[in-house]
Design an enzyme around this catalytic site. Structure first.
Site, PDB file in Angstrom:
ATOM      1  N   HIS A   7       0.824  -1.211   0.000  1.00 35.09           N
ATOM      2  CA  HIS A   7       0.000   0.000   0.000  1.00 35.09           C
ATOM      3  C   HIS A   7       0.853   1.254   0.000  1.00 35.09           C
ATOM      4  O   HIS A   7       2.041   1.225   0.311  1.00 35.09           O
ATOM      5  CB  HIS A   7      -0.991   0.044   1.175  1.00 35.09           C
ATOM      6  CG  HIS A   7      -0.375   0.030   2.550  1.00 35.09           C
ATOM      7  ND1 HIS A   7      -0.165  -1.125   3.277  1.00 35.09           N
ATOM      8  CD2 HIS A   7       0.047   1.040   3.357  1.00 35.09           C
ATOM      9  CE1 HIS A   7       0.355  -0.827   4.455  1.00 35.09           C
ATOM     10  NE2 HIS A   7       0.512   0.478   4.531  1.00 35.09           N
ATOM     11  N   HIS A  79       3.808   7.092   3.717  1.00 32.84           N
ATOM     12  CA  HIS A  79       4.745   5.969   3.599  1.00 32.84           C
ATOM     13  C   HIS A  79       4.341   5.028   2.460  1.00 32.84           C
ATOM     14  O   HIS A  79       3.219   5.077   1.960  1.00 32.84           O
ATOM     15  CB  HIS A  79       4.890   5.193   4.916  1.00 32.84           C
ATOM     16  CG  HIS A  79       3.656   4.492   5.430  1.00 32.84           C
ATOM     17  ND1 HIS A  79       2.801   5.064   6.326  1.00 32.84           N
ATOM     18  CD2 HIS A  79       3.143   3.267   5.168  1.00 32.84           C
ATOM     19  CE1 HIS A  79       1.821   4.209   6.615  1.00 32.84           C
ATOM     20  NE2 HIS A  79       2.001   3.113   5.928  1.00 32.84           N
ATOM     21  N   GLU A 130       7.403   1.034   5.241  1.00 33.23           N
ATOM     22  CA  GLU A 130       6.835  -0.020   6.078  1.00 33.23           C
ATOM     23  C   GLU A 130       7.118  -1.342   5.393  1.00 33.23           C
ATOM     24  O   GLU A 130       6.961  -1.448   4.168  1.00 33.23           O
ATOM     25  CB  GLU A 130       5.317   0.201   6.225  1.00 33.23           C
ATOM     26  CG  GLU A 130       4.610  -0.879   7.040  1.00 33.23           C
ATOM     27  CD  GLU A 130       3.097  -0.629   7.171  1.00 33.23           C
ATOM     28  OE1 GLU A 130       2.581   0.363   6.608  1.00 33.23           O
ATOM     29  OE2 GLU A 130       2.437  -1.436   7.847  1.00 33.23           O
TER      30      GLU A 130
HETATM   31  C1  LIG Z   1      -1.512   0.552  10.684  1.00 36.25           C
HETATM   32  C2  LIG Z   1      -0.193   0.415   9.947  1.00 36.25           C
HETATM   33  C3  LIG Z   1      -0.339  -0.491   8.745  1.00 36.25           C
HETATM   34  O1  LIG Z   1      -0.325  -0.074   7.574  1.00 36.25           O
HETATM   35  O2  LIG Z   1      -0.484  -1.711   9.016  1.00 36.25           O
HETATM   36  C4  LIG Z   1       0.390   1.768   9.605  1.00 36.25           C
HETATM   37  O3  LIG Z   1       0.739   2.106   8.502  1.00 36.25           O
HETATM   38  S1  LIG Z   1       0.596   2.788  10.939  1.00 36.25           S
HETATM   39  C5  LIG Z   1       1.256   4.314  10.267  1.00 36.25           C
HETATM   40  C6  LIG Z   1       1.685   5.223  11.357  1.00 36.25           C
HETATM   41  N1  LIG Z   1       2.881   4.709  12.051  1.00 36.25           N
HETATM   42  C7  LIG Z   1       4.130   5.077  11.781  1.00 36.25           C
HETATM   43  O4  LIG Z   1       4.365   5.941  10.905  1.00 36.25           O
HETATM   44  C8  LIG Z   1       5.226   4.438  12.585  1.00 36.25           C
HETATM   45  C9  LIG Z   1       6.621   4.834  12.191  1.00 36.25           C
HETATM   46  N2  LIG Z   1       6.794   6.283  12.213  1.00 36.25           N
HETATM   47  C10 LIG Z   1       7.462   6.945  13.177  1.00 36.25           C
HETATM   48  O5  LIG Z   1       7.967   6.320  14.116  1.00 36.25           O
HETATM   49  C11 LIG Z   1       7.514   8.427  13.059  1.00 36.25           C
HETATM   50  O6  LIG Z   1       6.444   8.873  12.239  1.00 36.25           O
HETATM   51  C12 LIG Z   1       8.867   8.964  12.513  1.00 36.25           C
HETATM   52  C13 LIG Z   1       9.121   8.466  11.100  1.00 36.25           C
HETATM   53  C14 LIG Z   1       9.996   8.572  13.436  1.00 36.25           C
HETATM   54  C15 LIG Z   1       8.764  10.475  12.445  1.00 36.25           C
HETATM   55  O7  LIG Z   1       8.339  10.953  13.659  1.00 36.25           O
HETATM   56  P1  LIG Z   1       8.139  12.513  13.905  1.00 36.25           P
HETATM   57  O8  LIG Z   1       7.511  13.127  12.705  1.00 36.25           O
HETATM   58  O9  LIG Z   1       7.467  12.684  15.214  1.00 36.25           O
HETATM   59  O10 LIG Z   1       9.627  12.951  14.071  1.00 36.25           O
HETATM   60  P2  LIG Z   1      10.398  14.189  13.493  1.00 36.25           P
HETATM   61  O11 LIG Z   1       9.473  15.335  13.240  1.00 36.25           O
HETATM   62  O12 LIG Z   1      11.536  14.382  14.403  1.00 36.25           O
HETATM   63  O13 LIG Z   1      10.898  13.652  12.101  1.00 36.25           O
HETATM   64  C16 LIG Z   1      12.230  13.357  11.839  1.00 36.25           C
HETATM   65  C17 LIG Z   1      12.519  13.728  10.396  1.00 36.25           C
HETATM   66  O14 LIG Z   1      11.812  12.802   9.549  1.00 36.25           O
HETATM   67  C18 LIG Z   1      10.944  13.513   8.696  1.00 36.25           C
HETATM   68  N3  LIG Z   1       9.726  12.727   8.534  1.00 36.25           N
HETATM   69  C19 LIG Z   1       8.805  12.453   9.466  1.00 36.25           C
HETATM   70  N4  LIG Z   1       7.831  11.700   8.982  1.00 36.25           N
HETATM   71  C20 LIG Z   1       8.146  11.471   7.685  1.00 36.25           C
HETATM   72  C21 LIG Z   1       7.520  10.756   6.636  1.00 36.25           C
HETATM   73  N5  LIG Z   1       6.383  10.122   6.818  1.00 36.25           N
HETATM   74  N6  LIG Z   1       8.116  10.718   5.438  1.00 36.25           N
HETATM   75  C22 LIG Z   1       9.295  11.371   5.234  1.00 36.25           C
HETATM   76  N7  LIG Z   1       9.946  12.068   6.180  1.00 36.25           N
HETATM   77  C23 LIG Z   1       9.369  12.115   7.392  1.00 36.25           C
HETATM   78  C24 LIG Z   1      10.685  14.823   9.386  1.00 36.25           C
HETATM   79  O15 LIG Z   1      10.300  15.805   8.462  1.00 36.25           O
HETATM   80  C25 LIG Z   1      12.017  15.106  10.012  1.00 36.25           C
HETATM   81  O16 LIG Z   1      12.898  15.627   9.054  1.00 36.25           O
HETATM   82  P3  LIG Z   1      13.697  17.000   9.277  1.00 36.25           P
HETATM   83  O17 LIG Z   1      14.499  16.733  10.534  1.00 36.25           O
HETATM   84  O18 LIG Z   1      14.537  17.137   8.057  1.00 36.25           O
HETATM   85  O19 LIG Z   1      12.634  18.047   9.455  1.00 36.25           O
HETATM   86 CO   LIG Z   2       0.776   1.400   6.485  1.00 38.67          CO
END
Ligand SMILES: C[C@@H](C(=O)O)C(=O)SCCNC(=O)CCNC(=O)[C@H](O)C(C)(C)COP(=O)(O)OP(=O)(O)OC[C@H]1O[C@@H](n2cnc3c(N)ncnc32)[C@H](O)[C@@H]1OP(=O)(O)O
Ligand SMILES: [Co+2]
Length: 134
Positions: A7, A79, A130
């Site tokens: 996805h 993602h 992912e």
């Molecule tokens: C249900 C399941 C499923 O399908 O089965 C799902 O999908 S659950 C979908 C939801 N779950 C997840 O996304 C889980 C994994 N994600 C995470 O742990 C988090 O979203 C992070 C990726 C660590 C980002 O966390 P957060 O935005 O709070 O941290 P942050 O602001 O310090 O971001 C660190 C740097 O990464 C960038 N950044 C953040 N999110 C981003 C994304 N989605 N794509 C690209 N870059 C990204 C920010 O702009 C920043 O860059 P700069 O420093 O350059 O400004």
């Molecule tokens: Co997902």
């Protein structure tokens, strides 16, 4: 190592509105909203002939997509999810190569009932990845 595109996820502020757009304007088949409290999101799946779109709205106080939506107030591509045959083997290979696995690096059950892991966007051309066990 990676297989099919499972996805593409789009983060949105208003899931009802985004769902209506995909259903009524784009003419797609959409699921009912599905709360994923373990992941801090509510999900709607849009079924396409060759893949799915996952619409994500924050759920709870500490949603991992909250900051993304602060930075992207209109929503945006969040993602991509690739399937892998063996998620633990994939994780260990990625770790050995220096990629950062998010969280505690233990797979969790995702929205399709299968184990998933996330890889740091800074390690993959600015794209959050992912992995889902096929
Ligand atoms: C249900 C399941 C499923 O399908 O089965 C799902 O999908 S659950 C979908 C939801 N779950 C997840 O996304 C889980 C994994 N994600 C995470 O742990 C988090 O979203 C992070 C990726 C660590 C980002 O966390 P957060 O935005 O709070 O941290 P942050 O602001 O310090 O971001 C660190 C740097 O990464 C960038 N950044 C953040 N999110 C981003 C994304 N989605 N794509 C690209 N870059 C990204 C920010 O702009 C920043 O860059 P700069 O420093 O350059 O400004
Ligand atoms: Co997902």
């Amino acid at each position: 190592m990676i297989g099919r595109l499972n996805h593409v996820a789009i983060a949105v502020r208003d899931l009802d509105r985004a769902t209506a757009l995909y259903r009524d304007v784009l003419g797609a088949t959409v699921s009912a909203p599905l709360a994923q409290p373990d992941h801090g999101v509510t999900v709607v799946f849009v079924t396409l002939p060759n893949t799915k779109i996952e619409l994500l709205q924050p759920l709870g106080e500490a949603s991992p997509i909250a900051r993304f939506l602060d930075k992207n107030p209109d929503g945006g591509l969040h993602h991509v999810c690739y399937e892998v045959d063996d998620i633990l083997a994939a994780r260990d290979r990625l770790k050995a190569g220096g990629a950062r696995i998010l969280g505690d690096a233990e797979p969790r059950i995702g929205a399709h009932g299968k184990p998933v892991l996330f890889l740091h966007p800074k390690d993959f051309s600015g794209t959050l990845i992912e992995l889902e066990q096929a």
